[in-house]
Design a protein around this motif. Structure first.
Motif, short mmCIF file in Angstrom:
data_model
loop_
_atom_site.label_atom_id
_atom_site.label_comp_id
_atom_site.label_asym_id
_atom_site.label_seq_id
_atom_site.Cartn_x
_atom_site.Cartn_y
_atom_site.Cartn_z
N VAL A 67 1.25 34.72 -33.66
CA VAL A 67 0.83 33.38 -33.23
C VAL A 67 -0.67 33.42 -32.97
O VAL A 67 -1.17 34.31 -32.30
CB VAL A 67 1.55 32.96 -31.93
CG1 VAL A 67 1.09 31.59 -31.48
CG2 VAL A 67 3.05 32.97 -32.12
N GLU A 68 -1.37 32.45 -33.53
CA GLU A 68 -2.80 32.28 -33.26
C GLU A 68 -2.95 31.04 -32.40
O GLU A 68 -2.61 29.93 -32.82
CB GLU A 68 -3.57 32.11 -34.56
CG GLU A 68 -5.07 31.96 -34.37
CD GLU A 68 -5.82 31.73 -35.67
OE1 GLU A 68 -6.99 31.34 -35.58
OE2 GLU A 68 -5.24 31.92 -36.75
N LEU A 69 -3.43 31.23 -31.17
CA LEU A 69 -3.57 30.14 -30.22
C LEU A 69 -5.05 29.80 -30.02
O LEU A 69 -5.92 30.64 -30.26
CB LEU A 69 -2.95 30.53 -28.87
CG LEU A 69 -1.44 30.77 -28.88
CD1 LEU A 69 -0.99 31.32 -27.53
CD2 LEU A 69 -0.69 29.50 -29.22
N PRO A 70 -5.33 28.59 -29.55
CA PRO A 70 -6.73 28.21 -29.29
C PRO A 70 -7.24 28.88 -28.01
O PRO A 70 -6.50 29.59 -27.33
CB PRO A 70 -6.65 26.69 -29.11
CG PRO A 70 -5.27 26.48 -28.54
CD PRO A 70 -4.40 27.51 -29.22
N GLU A 71 -8.48 28.62 -27.68
CA GLU A 71 -9.09 29.12 -26.44
C GLU A 71 -8.96 28.04 -25.36
O GLU A 71 -8.98 26.85 -25.67
CB GLU A 71 -10.58 29.40 -26.66
CG GLU A 71 -10.87 30.46 -27.71
CD GLU A 71 -10.54 31.86 -27.25
OE1 GLU A 71 -10.67 32.14 -26.05
OE2 GLU A 71 -10.13 32.67 -28.10
N VAL A 72 -8.87 28.46 -24.12
CA VAL A 72 -8.92 27.51 -23.01
C VAL A 72 -10.27 26.79 -23.09
O VAL A 72 -11.30 27.41 -23.33
CB VAL A 72 -8.76 28.24 -21.65
CG1 VAL A 72 -9.05 27.31 -20.48
CG2 VAL A 72 -7.36 28.83 -21.53
N GLY A 73 -10.23 25.48 -22.96
CA GLY A 73 -11.44 24.67 -23.06
C GLY A 73 -11.60 23.99 -24.41
O GLY A 73 -12.37 23.05 -24.55
N ASP A 74 -10.87 24.48 -25.44
CA ASP A 74 -10.93 23.83 -26.75
C ASP A 74 -10.38 22.41 -26.64
O ASP A 74 -9.44 22.16 -25.88
CB ASP A 74 -10.11 24.61 -27.79
CG ASP A 74 -10.78 25.90 -28.24
OD1 ASP A 74 -11.94 26.14 -27.85
OD2 ASP A 74 -10.13 26.66 -28.99
#
Length: 127
Positions: free
Chosen positions: A40-47
């Protein structure tokens, strides 16, 4: 099979609203169709994401699939457990398999999604 307290999109994501923050994951139907999830590729917090924009990729033994943001908002938390244990999406899609928490810009944008019953009917129509 589809928890009634959740809302569903036609892209097979679910979300649960708590004030102006929603928790997002993929439905049992989506994970079942993908097969065993291996990455799983997740975004960064704040995106920040617009509605219908891809926010994550899920790689399974069958394919790589995008996950689409149901509404516009900003990521406040990611499920870091998925980075080491992506199979949680298969074993517990509505619990430990959640993906991100999103702060929603416009709470009224959470209206108009499918109920569990409507989503189940939608899945049956697609088959």
């Amino acid at each position: 099979m589809y928890p009634v307290e959740l809302s569903y999109s036609k892209d097979h994501e679910w979300f649960k609203a708590e004030g102006n923050v929603i928790t997002i994951g993929i439905s049992f139907h989506a994970q079942d169709a993908m097969g065993d999830v291996v990455f799983v590729e997740l975004p960064e917090v704040g995106d920040e994401f617009d509605a219908d924009e891809s926010f994550a990729n899920i790689e399974s033994v069958k394919a790589v699939s995008d996950c689409f943001c149901p509404v516009t908002g900003k990521v406040t938390e990611i499920n870091e457990e998925l980075l080491d244990s992506p199979e949680l999406i298969n074993s517990d899609p509505y619990g430990k398999g959640w993906m991100i928490k999103l702060e929603v810009e416009d709470v009224s944008s959470l209206e108009g999604f499918l109920s569990a019953e409507e989503y189940e009917a939608f899945v049956k129509e697609e088959e």
